[in-house]
Design an enzyme around this catalytic site. Structure first.
Site, short mmCIF file in Angstrom:
data_model
loop_
_atom_site.label_atom_id
_atom_site.label_comp_id
_atom_site.label_asym_id
_atom_site.label_seq_id
_atom_site.Cartn_x
_atom_site.Cartn_y
_atom_site.Cartn_z
N LYS A 113 8.25 -18.32 -25.83
CA LYS A 113 7.30 -19.24 -26.45
C LYS A 113 7.39 -19.22 -27.98
CE LYS A 113 4.15 -19.76 -22.61
NZ LYS A 113 4.86 -18.97 -21.58
C1 LIG Z 1 5.38 -19.44 -20.36
C2 LIG Z 1 6.41 -18.64 -19.68
C3 LIG Z 1 7.18 -19.16 -18.62
C4 LIG Z 1 6.96 -20.55 -18.06
O1 LIG Z 1 7.38 -21.58 -18.93
P1 LIG Z 1 6.86 -23.07 -18.71
O2 LIG Z 1 7.34 -23.81 -19.89
O3 LIG Z 1 5.36 -22.98 -18.64
O4 LIG Z 1 7.45 -23.56 -17.44
C5 LIG Z 1 8.15 -18.35 -18.06
N1 LIG Z 1 8.36 -17.08 -18.48
C6 LIG Z 1 7.63 -16.55 -19.49
C7 LIG Z 1 7.89 -15.14 -19.90
C8 LIG Z 1 6.65 -17.30 -20.13
O5 LIG Z 1 5.93 -16.76 -21.12
#
Ligand SMILES: *Cc1c(COP(=O)(O)O)cnc(C)c1O
Length: 530
Positions: A113
């Site tokens: 993120k």
């Molecule tokens: C947020 C997140 C996801 C999922 O990603 P999306 O964009 O919501 O599909 C997967 N793995 C981790 C570690 C995350 O923080």
């Protein structure tokens, strides 16, 4: 380039408006009014570009020079990715021939993120400063109060994206005692004046309900200019498209193949993406629609499998049961009931498989009405169904797989101690393990021949560093002789983290009025008048 809402009631928003408002006035999500194509010579021109150079090229296709002049965009990109530990920002790791891991976790909070939120934080600051500079002397100061709820990952990435940003205050609510110790420490040890952690007595859903309540409180919202950083913000999706291109070029460079050659055309690029709210894999969809050679985007879900079931049954249906239907798994960042960004894909499916009579604008409006209807059914009945042709259309580029906790743990083990001697050992975090297990299942199911003995190359997106999810990793590997978590996995940045100074406000009841009091008290202490 302008933006419209997926529910058809709003259009001609600028990039700045789409980013700063987050959600459309009709409750829809912003999408670009056209998907731009790549310049004809992009393969030659970009083949040696850094992540940052690719980012500027790709983002500027969606952000006009009149919105952000290219020189400013370049500065925003440079400063956003200067916080990453890896020189190529998102490096590609070869596990074996035909199977690669794209490491997205080299940012400040060790999760993918950061790629989006480091950029979003700078964008907010940039837009606010520009607006303020246009105010006459003594005029008002435009500010943003970001309020969000987190069960872990989003909170820390948002805090690191917004810490120290001018004219922005950030309040992150987390359920007291229900966030992993590392994640809690990552959030609460950030001591910048504009960062506020609220530890709320209640569940994650309680926190989320409070945030929704605050956004719906017109008076409070107007007074404090609430902003959101959840995954529906268009800027997050856009920033994530960059690493699909970066992966494509890094892979070809590592194989010594010229991207503009016939040899490159023979390769099938498949991406496996651990999926929750569908933001990450949606970015891959935009990259594909722009013209990035892509064979399949594999949606890897855990046991919260609404997307997997959609592809199997044409029905998008909420799970029901205890905890509101969400199942707690080893990959908590993917524990969702519905995938908020899926609405964006639904719009394209509605547009491309719906009515074809009428001019382009009318057809776009119709697609918005269709999505609006689906979302209403989902809200009222917990399910909607789409026609065969919509799922067939989606299947042209997507495939889906569901991975259980047992399979996740088995993948962590199998990649740490590979049976295949030609495979390099690798420590997977449980989210990445879901993607990798899905990729292995896909290879088997489709009987794929991987490069160089066949055309397919699988790139698995690694969304978190294994140290963030120590319990799942340790439990999967503690029976392996010689495995030592501290030595093999823990990065030096995490040493001593649990003992650092913290700043957090405990809120004894999950009550919106109480949260409002706390927020306003802390804003005053920050020196903000309202
Ligand atoms: C947020 C997140 C996801 C999922 O990603 P999306 O964009 O919501 O599909 C997967 N793995 C981790 C570690 C995350 O923080």
């Amino acid at each position: 380039m302008f933006y419209r809402s997926t529910r058809g009631q709003a259009k001609n928003y600028t990039f700045e408006e789409a980013v700063m408002t987050g959600l459309g006035p009709d409750g829809g999500l912003f999408i670009p009014q056209e998907i731009p194509s790549l310049p004809t010579n992009w393969r030659q021109a970009w083949s040696q570009y850094s992540f940052q150079q690719l980012a500027v090229e790709i983002l500027s296709l969606y952000i006009d020079d009149s919105q952000i002049p290219r020189a400013d965009l370049t500065k925003l990109v440079e400063s956003s990715y200067s916080t990453f530990r890896a020189e190529d920002v998102t490096p590609l790791f070869k596990v074996r021939d035909g199977l690669y891991i794209l490491e997205l976790f080299h940012g400040p909070t060790f999760a993918f993120k950061d790629v989006a939120l480091q950029f979003v934080g700078n964008l907010f600051e940039y837009f606010l400063e520009r607006k303020n500079s246009k105010e006459p002397a003594g005029g008002q100061t435009h500010r943003l109060t970001v309020v969000g709820a987190t069960s872990g990952d989003t909170g820390s990435a948002a805090i690191y994206g917004l810490r120290g940003k001018k004219n922005v205050s950030v309040f992150i609510l987390h359920p007291n005692g229900r966030v992993s110790p590392i994640q809690e420490a990552q959030m609460t040890t950030v001591l910048d004046k504009n960062v506020h952690n609220l530890s709320v007595e209640g569940t994650f859903d309680d926190c989320q309900d409070i945030v929704k309540n605050l956004f719906g409180n017109k008076e409070f919202n107007t007074r404090h200019h609430l902003g959101a950083v959840n995954s529906i913000n268009w800027a997050r999706i856009l920033a994530q498209t960059v690493y699909y291109f970066q992966a494509y070029f890094s892979l070809l460079r590592s194989l010594n193949i010229d991207p503009a050659s016939a040899e490159a055309d023979k390769i099938n690029f498949d991406f496996s993406v651990p999926t929750g709210n569908f933001g990450d894999v949606l970015a891959g969809y935009y990259a594909y629609r722009m013209g990035l050679p892509t064979n399949k985007l594999l949606i890897a879900t855990n046991e919260n499998d609404i997307l997997y079931r959609f592809f199997a049954s044409q029905a998008y249906e909420k799970q029901t049961g205890e905890d509101g239907g969400v199942k707690a798994t080893l990959s908590p960042a993917m524990d969702i009931l519905v995938s908020s960004n899926f609405e964006r894909l639904l719009w394209y499916l509605a547009r491309e498989t719906g009515p074809s009579e009428g001019n382009a604008e009318e057809l776009c409006d119709k697609a918005g009405q269709t999505v609006n209807g689906w979302m209403k059914e989902l809200k009222e009945e917990g399910v909607f169904r789409v026609a065969d042709k919509a799922v067939l259309k989606a299947r042209e580029i997507f495939d889906a797989a569901r991975v259980t906790d047992v399979e996740t743990s088995a993948a962590i083990r199998a990649f740490y101690e590979p049976k295949n001697t030609a495979q390099t050992p690798y420590v997977l975090d449980p989210h990445t393990a879901v993607g990798v297990a899905a990729a292995e299942e896909y290879i088997q199911r489709e009987n794929l021949k991987t490069y160089p003995s066949g055309p397919d190359v699988l790139i698995c997106l690694a969304t978190a560093h294994p140290a963030k999810f120590s319990e799942a990793v340790e439990n999967s590997l503690n029976s392996v002789a010689g495995f030592n978590f501290e030595k093999d996995v823990l990065p030096t940045e995490f040493h001593g983290l649990l003992n650092k100074e913290r700043r957090v406000t405990h809120v004894e009841r999950a009550d919106p009025q109480l949260i409002i009091q706390v927020i306003e008290k802390e804003l005053r202490e920050e020196g903000i008048s309202f």
